[in-house]
Design an enzyme around this catalytic site. Sequence first.
Site, PDB file in Angstrom:
ATOM      1  N   SER A 214       0.817  -1.221   0.000  1.00 40.91           N
ATOM      2  CA  SER A 214       0.000   0.000   0.000  1.00 40.91           C
ATOM      3  C   SER A 214       0.843   1.260   0.000  1.00 40.91           C
ATOM      4  CB  SER A 214      -0.894   0.046   1.240  1.00 40.91           C
ATOM      5  OG  SER A 214      -1.681  -1.089   1.313  1.00 40.91           O
TER       6      SER A 214
ATOM      7  N   HIS B  44      -3.995   0.240  -4.820  1.00 43.36           N
ATOM      8  CA  HIS B  44      -3.343  -0.947  -5.367  1.00 43.36           C
ATOM      9  C   HIS B  44      -3.779  -0.989  -6.829  1.00 43.36           C
ATOM     10  CE1 HIS B  44      -2.360  -3.035  -1.496  1.00 43.36           C
ATOM     11  NE2 HIS B  44      -3.170  -2.092  -1.090  1.00 43.36           N
TER      12      HIS B  44
ATOM     13  N   HIS C  28      -5.887  -9.156  -1.342  1.00 43.17           N
ATOM     14  CA  HIS C  28      -5.853  -9.526   0.076  1.00 43.17           C
ATOM     15  C   HIS C  28      -7.005 -10.473   0.398  1.00 43.17           C
ATOM     16  CE1 HIS C  28      -4.055  -5.525  -0.371  1.00 43.17           C
ATOM     17  NE2 HIS C  28      -3.297  -5.810   0.673  1.00 43.17           N
TER      18      HIS C  28
ATOM     19  N   TYR D 283      -8.926 -10.140   2.825  1.00 43.08           N
ATOM     20  CA  TYR D 283     -10.100  -9.372   3.291  1.00 43.08           C
ATOM     21  C   TYR D 283     -10.997  -8.892   2.149  1.00 43.08           C
ATOM     22  CZ  TYR D 283      -7.282  -5.149   2.356  1.00 43.08           C
ATOM     23  OH  TYR D 283      -6.522  -4.182   1.770  1.00 43.08           O
ATOM     24  N   GLU D 284     -10.489  -9.004   0.908  1.00 41.51           N
ATOM     25  CA  GLU D 284     -11.344  -8.664  -0.235  1.00 41.51           C
ATOM     26  C   GLU D 284     -12.267  -9.836  -0.581  1.00 41.51           C
ATOM     27  OE1 GLU D 284      -9.112  -6.540  -3.539  1.00 41.51           O
ATOM     28  OE2 GLU D 284      -7.460  -7.025  -2.189  1.00 41.51           O
TER      29      GLU D 284
ATOM     30  N   ALA E 173       2.578  -2.317   3.997  1.00 45.39           N
ATOM     31  CA  ALA E 173       2.346  -1.270   4.991  1.00 45.39           C
ATOM     32  C   ALA E 173       1.988  -1.996   6.283  1.00 45.39           C
ATOM     33  CB  ALA E 173       1.177  -0.386   4.551  1.00 45.39           C
TER      34      ALA E 173
ATOM     35  N   MET F 138      -1.962  -6.913   7.042  1.00 46.31           N
ATOM     36  CA  MET F 138      -3.023  -7.762   6.477  1.00 46.31           C
ATOM     37  C   MET F 138      -2.590  -8.467   5.198  1.00 46.31           C
ATOM     38  SD  MET F 138      -6.101  -5.003   6.944  1.00 46.31           S
ATOM     39  CE  MET F 138      -6.273  -4.074   8.471  1.00 46.31           C
ATOM     40  N   SER F 139      -1.284  -8.627   5.009  1.00 48.65           N
ATOM     41  CA  SER F 139      -0.841  -9.255   3.757  1.00 48.65           C
ATOM     42  C   SER F 139       0.401 -10.093   3.992  1.00 48.65           C
ATOM     43  CB  SER F 139      -0.548  -8.159   2.716  1.00 48.65           C
ATOM     44  OG  SER F 139       0.602  -7.425   3.103  1.00 48.65           O
TER      45      SER F 139
ATOM     46  N   ASN G  32       1.880   3.611  10.386  1.00 46.82           N
ATOM     47  CA  ASN G  32       1.196   4.155  11.579  1.00 46.82           C
ATOM     48  C   ASN G  32       1.650   3.340  12.773  1.00 46.82           C
ATOM     49  OD1 ASN G  32      -0.669   2.099  10.013  1.00 46.82           O
ATOM     50  ND2 ASN G  32      -1.137   1.885  12.186  1.00 46.82           N
TER      51      ASN G  32
ATOM     52  N   HIS H 153      -7.248   4.258   6.592  1.00 47.53           N
ATOM     53  CA  HIS H 153      -6.577   3.822   5.364  1.00 47.53           C
ATOM     54  C   HIS H 153      -5.853   5.006   4.711  1.00 47.53           C
ATOM     55  CE1 HIS H 153      -5.746   1.335   1.904  1.00 47.53           C
ATOM     56  NE2 HIS H 153      -6.391   2.147   1.084  1.00 47.53           N
TER      57      HIS H 153
HETATM   58  N1  HPA Z   1      -2.966  -2.839  11.283  1.00 47.26           N
HETATM   59  C1  HPA Z   1      -3.138  -3.727  10.290  1.00 47.26           C
HETATM   60  N2  HPA Z   1      -2.726  -3.516   9.058  1.00 47.26           N
HETATM   61  C2  HPA Z   1      -2.096  -2.361   8.783  1.00 47.26           C
HETATM   62  C3  HPA Z   1      -1.881  -1.388   9.763  1.00 47.26           C
HETATM   63  C4  HPA Z   1      -2.336  -1.641  11.088  1.00 47.26           C
HETATM   64  O1  HPA Z   1      -2.187  -0.831  12.016  1.00 47.26           O
HETATM   65  N3  HPA Z   1      -1.230  -0.363   9.156  1.00 47.26           N
HETATM   66  C5  HPA Z   1      -1.062  -0.711   7.862  1.00 47.26           C
HETATM   67  N4  HPA Z   1      -1.576  -1.928   7.624  1.00 47.26           N
END
Ligand code: HPA
Length: 283
Positions: free
Chosen positions: A34, A65, A87, A89-90, A117, A215-216, A239, A251
């Site tokens: 990301s 993406h 992903h 989650y999609e 990310a 998440m990947s 973050n 996001h």
């Molecule tokens: N949590 C999960 N996935 C992420 C995060 C997070 O804080 N930041 C970027 N992808």
Amino acid sequence: MSNDISLFEQATAAAAYIRARISSAPTIGIVLGSGLGAFADKIADSIAIRFAEIPHFPKSTVPGHSGQLVVGMLDGIAVAVMQGRVHAYEGYTSQEVTFPIRVLKLLGVERLIVTNAAGGIRPGLQQGDLVLLSDHINFTGRNPIVGEHDERFGPRFFDMTEAYSKRLRILAETTAEREGFYLGEGVYLCVLGPSFETPAEIRAFHALGADLVGMSTVQEVIAARQMGMEVLGISCVTNLAAGIQRELLSHEEVMETGRRVAARFTQLLTALIPAIQKESSRA
Ligand code: HPA
């Protein structure tokens, strides 16, 4: 993905489609996470093939993406860059999420750089840090090897002790140092998402030994290791994880930090890929 033909045959068909459009077989593959897609602009003599065009390829639905495979040259080295990924989650299965990795291997990719990310859990990590993955924790309850076994992808039971190549990590650390910045290491924990974590979950993950959360990546690395690829993982801390930073997660923040770090990230990859190629051809 249709069930009429095996996953291996689907991957073979996808690889044949790509091979017909490129001039050199890539040996290094890169998956851009990301906000990190800008690196693909560095590729010379490139051909971009949209995921949607490639037979059996899953199609990314996440903003940021862009969803294409860019094949071309970096410093005389043939590379294949996934600009975007899909992903779980999609709504994709682990087999679908890892399908492009299967295809990269069939194209000739032996070394894979996976980037993402991530939220920073370990105290001291800062927004914008780049961190090498030393290991992972698969917290998704999924695994891409589940199902009917096909030996053509590799063994069903395989070692994951050094999923992230020590050799490539050392090379990345020395390359970063030469470029003037520090790369730490950390353990990446993968959740299914797409909701971000609760502060209680982050405290639990910290107790489990996780430094980063995302998440990947983890499904891709499992598939890559089954096929014997050498893997390097890089997280961009976009973050601090939930409950660690004061602000709420979004996001947009993830994408914004990715863009902010893009220049340094691109500088690292641009120096690292020739170093990997040089070191590997010597081995
Ligand atoms: N949590 C999960 N996935 C992420 C995060 C997070 O804080 N930041 C970027 N992808």
